[in-house]
Write a protein that holds these residues in place. Sequence first.
Motif, PDB file in Angstrom:
ATOM      1  N   PHE A  85       0.834  -1.201   0.000  1.00 16.81           N
ATOM      2  CA  PHE A  85       0.000   0.000   0.000  1.00 16.81           C
ATOM      3  C   PHE A  85       0.871   1.254   0.000  1.00 16.81           C
ATOM      4  O   PHE A  85       1.894   1.322   0.679  1.00 16.81           O
TER       5      PHE A  85
ATOM      6  N   ILE B 177      -6.385   4.164  -2.040  1.00 18.13           N
ATOM      7  CA  ILE B 177      -6.340   2.832  -1.431  1.00 18.13           C
ATOM      8  C   ILE B 177      -7.606   2.526  -0.628  1.00 18.13           C
ATOM      9  O   ILE B 177      -7.863   1.367  -0.307  1.00 18.13           O
TER      10      ILE B 177
ATOM     11  N   GLY C 161      -0.626  -7.459   3.824  1.00 19.51           N
ATOM     12  CA  GLY C 161      -0.524  -6.052   3.448  1.00 19.51           C
ATOM     13  C   GLY C 161       0.723  -5.430   4.043  1.00 19.51           C
ATOM     14  O   GLY C 161       1.076  -5.682   5.198  1.00 19.51           O
TER      15      GLY C 161
ATOM     16  N   ALA D 217       2.951  -1.596   4.332  1.00 20.27           N
ATOM     17  CA  ALA D 217       2.951  -0.151   4.122  1.00 20.27           C
ATOM     18  C   ALA D 217       4.144   0.430   4.857  1.00 20.27           C
ATOM     19  O   ALA D 217       4.192   0.404   6.090  1.00 20.27           O
TER      20      ALA D 217
ATOM     21  N   ALA E  87      -4.842   1.694   5.196  1.00 17.06           N
ATOM     22  CA  ALA E  87      -4.277   0.409   4.780  1.00 17.06           C
ATOM     23  C   ALA E  87      -4.630  -0.689   5.778  1.00 17.06           C
ATOM     24  O   ALA E  87      -4.969  -1.817   5.394  1.00 17.06           O
TER      25      ALA E  87
ATOM     26  N   ARG F 257      -8.140  -1.812   5.206  1.00 18.19           N
ATOM     27  CA  ARG F 257      -8.255  -2.688   4.038  1.00 18.19           C
ATOM     28  C   ARG F 257      -7.800  -4.108   4.402  1.00 18.19           C
ATOM     29  O   ARG F 257      -8.382  -5.095   3.955  1.00 18.19           O
TER      30      ARG F 257
END
Length: 267
Positions: A100, A153, A163, A165, A176, A179
């Motif tokens: 992300f 995003i 994920g 970031a 993020a 998500r």
Amino acid sequence: MIRRPPRSTLSSSSAASDVYKRQLEHLAALPHLLPTYSALPQTSGTIPWHTLPQAVDPVRQDPPMPPDRAARKRLQIEGMWSAARLLLDPSLQDPVIVDFCGGCGNVGLPVASMLGGRGRVIVADVNPRSLQIAAERAALAKLSNVELWEGDIREFGEDFDLGLALHACGEATDVAIERCVGSGSMFIMCPCCVGKLRSDRDHDVHVGCGQQDTEAMMGYPRSTVMTRHLSVRMYDLLATAADFSENFYLAGTHSCLLYTSPSPRDS
């Protein structure tokens, strides 16, 4: 963490520093707010940079990063990869990983290279120019497992396994995380520009980030526990202080502590 300059350089900002200290001591005394830590394996050398394609190595870019920054970037990426190796199920043959706010692919491309062509690494970012650079680097490195996703995003809706970031600015880290939670995915986050989490985002109190967007994406504090123990004003002060770690920004006539000096009711 707040690094306090010598008291002789603080002058009138010492009162603000004392308030920060009392608030931090108050929070540290709450047992349910104490963080827990797990040691990661030694990160140095976890990525054999000399064996990877030049295009995925932040040190070997043209134009090159400043040496100090490039060395720090390598260590940051190695830390993310070390944690990713621990979280990814070894039996998962084709993991789907989302980077992300991945920009030019500084994290996603080394991760894709370390996977040896397995799985999918999706570099997600709102900046088309950054994604173009990521695409060019992926092509030079002959990486077949890299995909690019352009957009906000908040609108990312695919399922994935992990994920990542690294330095997603301000609220972007929390977006993020949302998500990842929505996908039931594991995540590894290293935030930046925490000053952007202030409730009064029209004040530009952060440094070191080119993005000046102050539009609120979500409310803060996110935690009901923090809401119970901190006023909005004190939360804003602590968020601002978290953006400043060098004495240059803490001391002097334009210091962070002077800017955020609390009123007596906040002490």
